[in-house]
Design a protein around this motif. Structure first.
Motif, PDB file in Angstrom:
ATOM      1  N   TYR A 338       6.036  -6.467  -4.340  1.00 41.42           N
ATOM      2  CA  TYR A 338       5.454  -5.133  -4.465  1.00 41.42           C
ATOM      3  C   TYR A 338       6.293  -4.167  -3.638  1.00 41.42           C
ATOM      4  N   PRO A 339       6.900  -3.173  -4.263  1.00 39.97           N
ATOM      5  CA  PRO A 339       7.689  -2.209  -3.487  1.00 39.97           C
ATOM      6  C   PRO A 339       6.817  -1.076  -2.970  1.00 39.97           C
ATOM      7  N   PRO A 340       6.465  -1.090  -1.677  1.00 42.72           N
ATOM      8  CA  PRO A 340       5.609  -0.023  -1.160  1.00 42.72           C
ATOM      9  C   PRO A 340       6.388   1.281  -1.058  1.00 42.72           C
ATOM     10  N   PHE A 341       5.660   2.364  -0.876  1.00 43.80           N
ATOM     11  CA  PHE A 341       6.317   3.661  -0.787  1.00 43.80           C
ATOM     12  C   PHE A 341       6.790   3.921   0.639  1.00 43.80           C
ATOM     13  N   VAL A 342       8.108   4.043   0.799  1.00 43.40           N
ATOM     14  CA  VAL A 342       8.656   4.353   2.114  1.00 43.40           C
ATOM     15  C   VAL A 342       9.335   5.705   2.043  1.00 43.40           C
ATOM     16  N   TRP A 343       8.881   6.580   2.911  1.00 37.81           N
ATOM     17  CA  TRP A 343       9.407   7.948   2.930  1.00 37.81           C
ATOM     18  C   TRP A 343      10.696   7.967   3.728  1.00 37.81           C
ATOM     19  N   LYS A 344      11.726   8.528   3.123  1.00 36.17           N
ATOM     20  CA  LYS A 344      13.006   8.571   3.852  1.00 36.17           C
ATOM     21  C   LYS A 344      13.302   9.964   4.363  1.00 36.17           C
TER      22      LYS A 344
END
Lengths: 344, 96
Positions: A338-344
């Motif tokens: 599951y690719p979680p949402f990571v804010w860059k």
């Protein structure tokens, strides 16, 4: 790509919502205040004394539009749900994974990594933009502690209880320096620690309210993709609790909610006059402030970004839906993790 | 996409009044009335096909007319309003 649909917020006390053709019609004080086509609405949120005709409820259920009822102060009361939709096989798979401690821990781990990384980004952004105004050292140390926590989470053997422990520690680290993130109206908006039910200060009051809005969006998104919002991996089952919605919300708390609250305070869009304290110590906001927060939240959802996993342009309002879809694909076995949402 | 629908329906007869009502109802289901016979609709292509077909089937081509103006998805700077009865922004915050 799905279109980002608007959410209709009804805060006028005594308003009545009904179905007219294929539109939602809002009447108040004997006149029609607004008529919107159902196709442009993704969800309806009613605050306080707002009525809704059964035909509209049925129609919304059919169209996949969620209706939530909240108290005047934003506490969740009820929602209207139509016939259960979506794929039963997908839901069964979700239950199987939720019953399996290792699988649950693995998903929970991914979500927590994203949450902590996003919290850290919030802190780092502050260090970058307002280094002169804050206790740089304290915030920097907190950011480093979060980095350490992310490293600990790389271990795939961790049990759910350990994960919850790490989450608790990082949350108190993060909220421990949260007061530093408030750079304007310092004397009026003081944050000590996170508290809720009821929130005991203005900042907590804002946070709780925005989390409730986020919760409505997340739950609706999960229902759209056919997952059961009540069965989570990190959050265990409890009657009346939307475990999976709470799970997936974790990634968005710092990025969507906390930053919104901070910018409302720091840009002086809300002020201390908009809040009142009850005898019990609970802090509530007035109608005007609540409207300001809703407008700000809706506007923030219109903003666009490139989704780090899909590499596609999406509005922030669609993020809950995108993540729900990715979770469904993962459970179905279409993607390996599951690719979680990571804010860059 | 953003489409402006305007119509002229001959309403001197009973049947014309019926057509007028039905055209207005169809438009209302997809968009917002901005003037008496002008509607602004924010629709996706599939919804537009539905609406267009419905409108065309309602009118009497010998007496009535329909005009569609396609303003695409980047329409915000192409629309201006002066005067009374400012319509709501359909994709803006909807708070009542």
């Amino acid at each position: 790509m799905k279109r980002h649909l608007n959410t209709l917020f009804v805060t006028t006390q005594g308003a009545y919502l009904s179905k007219d053709g294929e539109t939602v019609t809002i009447k108040a004080d004997g006149e029609v205040k607004l008529r919107v086509p159902i196709h442009t609405v993704g969800g309806i949120v009613c605050f306080g004394n707002v009525g809704c005709s059964p035909y509209l409820m049925g129609f919304c259920a059919e169209q996949g539009v969620s209706i939530s009822f909240l108290t005047e102060h934003g506490k969740f009361l009820a929602k209207v749900q139509g016939p259960v939709s979506g794929n039963v096989l997908l839901r069964r798979e979700q239950y199987r994974r939720a019953d399996n401690p290792e699988q649950s821990a693995n998903i929970a781990r991914m979500i927590l990594i994203a949450k902590i990384a996003n919290s850290r980004s919030v802190l780092r952004r502050l260090l970058r933009d307002h280094a002169s105004k804050v206790k740089t050292k304290t915030v920097d140390q907190a950011a480093q502690r979060l980095t350490a926590a992310i490293e600990r989470l790389q271990d795939t053997e961790l049990t759910l209880d350990t994960l919850r422990g790490i989450e608790g520690e990082t949350a108190s680290t993060y909220f421990g320096v949260f007061d530093n993130l408030i750079t304007a109206q310092k004397s009026n908006f003081i944050f000590d620690k996170r508290n809720r039910r009821p929130p005991l200060d203005k900042v907590n009051c804002l946070l709780s309210f925005v989390y409730t809005l986020l919760m409505h969006d997340m739950r609706a998104a999960l229902e759209v993709v056919g997952l059961d919002p009540a069965v989570g991996f990190l959050h265990r089952d409890r009657p009346g609790r939307y475990g999976l919605a709470l799970d997936l919300m974790e990634e968005f708390r710092p990025f969507l909610a906390d930053r919104l609250v901070l910018s409302l305070i720091n840009l002086r869009k809300v002020n201390e006059k908009g809040f009142m304290a009850k005898e019990s110590g609970a802090v509530w906001m007035d109608d005007e402030t609540r409207k300001t927060v809703l407008v700000a939240y809706q506007e923030r959802k219109q903003k666009e970004l490139i989704h780090p996993f899909l590499k596609e342009k999406v509005t922030l309002g669609l993020l809950p839906w995108v993540q729900a879809l990715l979770m469904a694909r993962y459970l179905r076995g279409d993607i390996d993790g599951y690719p979680p949402f990571v804010w860059k | 996409m953003f489409v402006v629908v305007s119509y002229d329906v001959a309403s001197d007869e009973r049947s014309g009044q019926r057509r007028l009502r039905r055209v207005a109802r169809a438009c209302q289901n997809f968009g917002q009335r901005v003037q008496y016979s002008v509607f602004e609709c924010i629709v996706d292509p599939a919804q537009w096909v539905l609406l267009k077909e419905r409108l065309i089937s309602e009118i009497d081509p010998k007496k009535d007319s329909l005009r569609f103006y396609y303003l695409g998805s980047n329409w915000h700077r192409r629309v201006e309003h002066v005067g009374t009865k400012k319509p709501i922004e359909q994709d803006g915050p909807l708070i009542i």
